[in-house]
Design an enzyme around this catalytic site. Structure first.
Site, PDB file in Angstrom:
ATOM      1  N   ASP A  23      -8.836   3.625  -2.390  1.00  0.00           N
ATOM      2  CA  ASP A  23      -9.836   4.086  -1.428  1.00  0.00           C
ATOM      3  C   ASP A  23     -11.093   4.647  -2.079  1.00  0.00           C
ATOM      4  O   ASP A  23     -11.275   5.865  -2.179  1.00  0.00           O
ATOM      5  CB  ASP A  23      -9.203   5.111  -0.488  1.00  0.00           C
ATOM      6  CG  ASP A  23      -8.070   4.489   0.318  1.00  0.00           C
ATOM      7  OD1 ASP A  23      -7.934   3.248   0.272  1.00  0.00           O
ATOM      8  OD2 ASP A  23      -7.320   5.237   0.961  1.00  0.00           O
TER       9      ASP A  23
ATOM     10  N   ASP B 268       0.846  -1.198   0.000  1.00  0.00           N
ATOM     11  CA  ASP B 268       0.000   0.000   0.000  1.00  0.00           C
ATOM     12  C   ASP B 268       0.886   1.254   0.000  1.00  0.00           C
ATOM     13  O   ASP B 268       2.103   1.170   0.190  1.00  0.00           O
ATOM     14  CB  ASP B 268      -0.897  -0.048   1.255  1.00  0.00           C
ATOM     15  CG  ASP B 268      -1.938   1.048   1.253  1.00  0.00           C
ATOM     16  OD1 ASP B 268      -2.265   1.559   0.164  1.00  0.00           O
ATOM     17  OD2 ASP B 268      -2.431   1.395   2.341  1.00  0.00           O
TER      18      ASP B 268
ATOM     19  N   GLU C 154       2.620   5.110  -3.952  1.00  0.00           N
ATOM     20  CA  GLU C 154       2.607   6.055  -5.109  1.00  0.00           C
ATOM     21  C   GLU C 154       3.917   6.827  -5.241  1.00  0.00           C
ATOM     22  O   GLU C 154       4.255   7.169  -6.382  1.00  0.00           O
ATOM     23  CB  GLU C 154       1.432   7.033  -4.968  1.00  0.00           C
ATOM     24  CG  GLU C 154       0.077   6.385  -5.079  1.00  0.00           C
ATOM     25  CD  GLU C 154      -0.251   5.454  -3.905  1.00  0.00           C
ATOM     26  OE1 GLU C 154       0.134   5.785  -2.776  1.00  0.00           O
ATOM     27  OE2 GLU C 154      -0.884   4.421  -4.136  1.00  0.00           O
TER      28      GLU C 154
HETATM   29  C1  GLC Z   1      -4.763   3.286   2.724  1.00  0.00           C
HETATM   30  C2  GLC Z   1      -5.223   2.063   1.957  1.00  0.00           C
HETATM   31  C3  GLC Z   1      -6.302   1.353   2.713  1.00  0.00           C
HETATM   32  C4  GLC Z   1      -5.783   0.998   4.108  1.00  0.00           C
HETATM   33  C5  GLC Z   1      -5.317   2.238   4.829  1.00  0.00           C
HETATM   34  C6  GLC Z   1      -4.660   1.927   6.161  1.00  0.00           C
HETATM   35  O1  GLC Z   1      -5.768   4.232   2.789  1.00  0.00           O
HETATM   36  O2  GLC Z   1      -5.631   2.387   0.662  1.00  0.00           O
HETATM   37  O3  GLC Z   1      -6.726   0.211   2.034  1.00  0.00           O
HETATM   38  O4  GLC Z   1      -6.782   0.379   4.841  1.00  0.00           O
HETATM   39  O5  GLC Z   1      -4.363   2.925   4.026  1.00  0.00           O
HETATM   40  O6  GLC Z   1      -3.582   1.090   6.006  1.00  0.00           O
END
Ligand code: GLC
Length: 766
Positions: free
Chosen positions: A479, A405, A408
């Site tokens: 998200d 995650d 980017e």
């Molecule tokens: C980011 C991710 C999401 C995750 C969050 C906390 O927003 O896209 O899926 O739950 O971080 O880790």
């Protein structure tokens, strides 16, 4: 771009080099269908991260001068090169594919001259349009529709919109006017009534794609920096173009079978007890489930490669216990390493110079979940190896998948400055050049590490991507929110990702941000159960959205959708098996198989799974009927068996528990019997087939569903064929896997028949 007049040219292997007054350019023949246009503005080599290895096949081509141009022709395509390095492409039969636009560009007027003067007088400069850098401008030839471009918001056909490739983590609800999301896949397919082709602009800098927003006379793509480096990919159909694109950038490898099962997530399940409780509830509700994901709170203070000793003590024991009940654990992994002297991951990284730095050479610090954090420099092979080896920490605990995650890369204290210093393999490079590659390189590091340490097919999920990430990772769309608009968006978004090479993708079922409702969750699971990656996930602070958080009816509806998915897993697995060879996605817009059908070109709320199933989910609040478009041909309603002729819209009842689903006549669907998780029961003794009358063929694969031995031939391939007289033949055409079906069971329109497979073949009349 100012190349000037064409002075001379010469052939050099598979290249034709062009010398213009001001600069050089070249055309490279990759295959009969693929030509590369290149001008080395900043380097003479491609330095591609999307394309690995030399793809240039020994294609034959000829070069000749004609009408003020030099043409380079393969058996399938001709590129005509003119002064100024303008390039026009034609098919061998003379059909125009695309031509560079020669007219004046007409930028969109956003303020009158008077307004600009007024603003200037008041000290506000009016915002000027402009991409900076360079752009390639192609003439609109007619009825172009555009597909692909990765995960962009909005609708299936991208014509008339403008997008920016700059991996972006923007928590606001994503709407059609968003120009960038988490992924940068600078590839699109152009479909006209007389032609189809793909363009892949392999430039990782910030790029802009205007698909006819500025003018209906042209479309353009450009970059702020980097090389002119694009591929024209011809073919006779959209599948052939996808084949060409994935020939270059790679296909999605066959996943482990359990990864096709349902997965449950929440930011965050906070403790061992909570995770075990979720698992128990899943089984109590009879909803099949194969994985539970642990979000950031399983870590110790958000330090990557650590485990919270208090709330998640005895991790190995917890994971082993869940595993016995058919649950795998997938953990999140962010790139940001906490700045925390004494924490080994940070210390090693600093000592070895593994983190991005400022131009002055200091380790660059921004902030993510752990507060002050530093950024591993994934463009460096040594850093990727280190990161890969670190996965051992998770594997040793029994973790079976890694969810990448925030790559980017995300940053809470403003975007990383453009001049932050990273590495691009053998040279230093700035953030501007490495930004869009960051998630790609992290996924690659994770995949390689898991592959080496574990031997099973790695299960990696990533949020950020560049072209070619499909070789290393699945992806989810980030998200989204629990809003109807995002359920609607899920279909074109996943379809366009598939057309962009990313076959294994999904959305957060139920929506991540905002509060989900019962109705939205029911409708979302009816889409999610068809998406290749099938995971329910929701954000901290939102209403919990496991199905039992609503009511008994929700559990029933949810179970029905998830059970349908498990029923179809063998079909999905076959599609993945084929997809590794062809590059074809799993979830497909109708246009992919019905190019000539104008209605199919912009259908946003229906899709196909493979080329046999058509799902038409309800994606509007309150709707209990659905207008379904069936392309020409004979179809069966999956639920009632009713036969219907396509080429028209039909109105289908769609109560809350039903997603309209259609099957093409002559379909042979490999299916599974009920199970609570993948391979809870023995799936290797009897081959179950669901058959829909008509003539057809299907190749079904059987292997161990886990490792790479299938690549050495350790699989069985059963060719199933159905004729018009309801005779089904099954023949094992490849036998390399030790287990083998002993029986075939066929169900057709309520009737069943069974036969023994002798020497791998059988014939059943039903
Ligand atoms: C980011 C991710 C999401 C995750 C969050 C906390 O927003 O896209 O899926 O739950 O971080 O880790």
């Amino acid at each position: 771009m100012n190349f000037g007049k064409l002075l001379s040219y010469e052939k050099d292997g598979n290249l034709v080099r062009f010398h213009f007054e001001k600069m050089d350019g070249r055309i490279e023949v990759i295959t009969d269908n693929i030509l590369n246009v290149f001008a080395g503005f900043v380097s003479d080599a491609h330095r591609s991260k999307a394309i690995e290895g030399n793809k240039a096949a020994a294609a034959k081509f000829s070069v000749k001068e004609e009408e003020g141009a030099v043409s380079v022709s393969t058996a399938a395509v001709t590129a005509k090169v003119f002064d100024g390095f303008l390039v026009d492409f034609y098919r061998a039969d003379g059909t125009v594919l695309c031509r560079d636009y020669r007219g004046e560009r007409t930028p969109i007027v956003r303020a009158s001259e008077e307004m600009k003067k007024l603003l200037e007088a008041e000290g506000h400069a009016a915002e000027e349009e402009g991409d900076g850098g360079f752009a390639v401008c192609k003439q609109m030839e007619g009825d172009e529709a555009f597909y692909g471009l990765g995960d962009k918001t909005g609708f299936l056909n991208k014509r008339g919109y403008e997008y920016v490739m700059w991996n972006t983590d923007d928590p606001a609800p994503q709407m059609d006017n968003f120009k960038s999301l988490y992924k940068s896949i600078p590839f699109f397919i152009t479909l006209r009534s007389d032609a189809v082709f793909g363009l892949f602009f392999d430039n990782p800098y910030r790029t802009v794609f205007d698909m006819g927003k500025e003018s209906d006379a042209y479309y353009h793509y450009g970059a702020q920096n980097g090389n002119l480096d694009y591929y024209l990919i011809a073919g006779n159909s959209m599948p052939e173009v996808i084949g060409g694109y994935t020939y270059l950038t790679g296909t999605t490898p066959l996943p482990q079978k359990w990864t096709l099962g349902y997965q449950q997530c929440r930011w965050s399940y906070m403790s061992r007890e909570e995770v075990e409780g979720v698992a128990k509830k899943m089984r109590e509700c009879g909803i099949p489930c194969d994985a539970i994901h642990l979000d950031i709170d399983y870590m110790d203070g958000y330090r990557v490669f650590t485990w919270n000793p208090d709330r998640f003590g005895q991790a190995e024991e917890m994971i082993a216990g869940l595993q016995k009940d058919g649950f795998k654990i997938v953990t999140i992994m962010d790139p940001g390493v906490k700045r925390d002297p004494g924490y080994p991951v940070y210390d090693t990284g600093v000592e070895k110079g593994y983190f991005a730095t400022t131009p002055a050479g200091e380790v660059y610090v921004n902030a993510v979940w752990p507060g002050d954090a530093v950024y591993p420099d994934f463009g460096n092979q040594e850093v990727r190896d280190w990161w890969g080896q670190n996965q051992k920490f998770l594997l040793d605990k029994g973790v079976r998948g890694v969810w990448n995650d925030m790559n980017e890369p995300a940053s809470f204290r403003g975007e990383l400055p453009q001049d932050v210093v990273f590495t691009d393999e053998d040279e230093k490079a700035d953030h501007a050049r490495m930004h869009n590659l960051y998630g790609h390189n992290m996924a690659k590091a994770t995949y390689r590490g898991l592959r080496e340490l574990d031997g099973r097919r790695p299960f990696v999920i990533t949020r950020a991507c560049y072209a070619g990430t499909q070789k290393y990772s699945t992806a989810w769309t980030g998200d989204n929110h629990s809003i109807w608009a995002h359920l609607q968006m899920a279909i074109p978004q996943l379809c366009n990702l598939g057309l962009s090479g990313m076959a294994f993708v999904g959305t957060d079922v139920g929506g991540f941000g905002s509060d989900c409702t019962k109705e939205l969750l029911c409708r979302w699971v009816e889409v999610g159960c068809f998406s290749p990656l099938f995971r329910n996930h929701s954000a901290m602070g939102t209403r919990y959205q496991e199905p039992w958080r609503f009511d008994g009816e929700t559990i029933e509806i949810y179970r029905k959708a998830v059970e349908l998915r498990y029923h179809l897993i063998p079909y999905y697995y076959d599609l993945f098996f084929q997809g590794e060879k062809t590059g074809m996605p799993i979830m497909r817009p109708l246009v992919l198989h019905y190019e000539k059908d104008r209605t199919a070109r912009s259908l946003n709320s229906e899709f196909m799974v493979g080329d046999r199933l058509l799902a038409a989910p309800v994606v509007n609040q309150g709707e209990r009927e659905k207008m379904v478009y069936l392309p020409a041909g004979k179809w069966y309603d999956y639920w009632t068996g009713e036969e219907m002729e396509g080429g028209r819209y039909i109105l289908r009842d769609a109560p809350l528990d039903l997603c309209p689903l259609y099957v093409k006549a002559g379909t042979i669907l490999p299916v599974w019997q009920k199970q609570r998780y993948v391979n809870e029961i023995d799936n290797d003794s009897t081959l179950f087939l669901e058959v829909f009358p008509g003539e057809g063929q299907w190749d079904h694969f059987q292997d161990n569903g886990e490792d790479f031995t299938y690549r050495d031939g350790a699989y069985n391939q059963y060719r199933c064929s159905l004729d018009a007289d309801n005779v089904l033949r099954v023949e094992c055409v490849h036998n390399g896997y030790e287990k083998k079906y002993g029986r075939v069971n066929v169900r057709c329109m309520g009737r069943t028949a069974e036969a023994v497979l002798e020497n791998g073949s059988c014939r059943i009349l039903f």
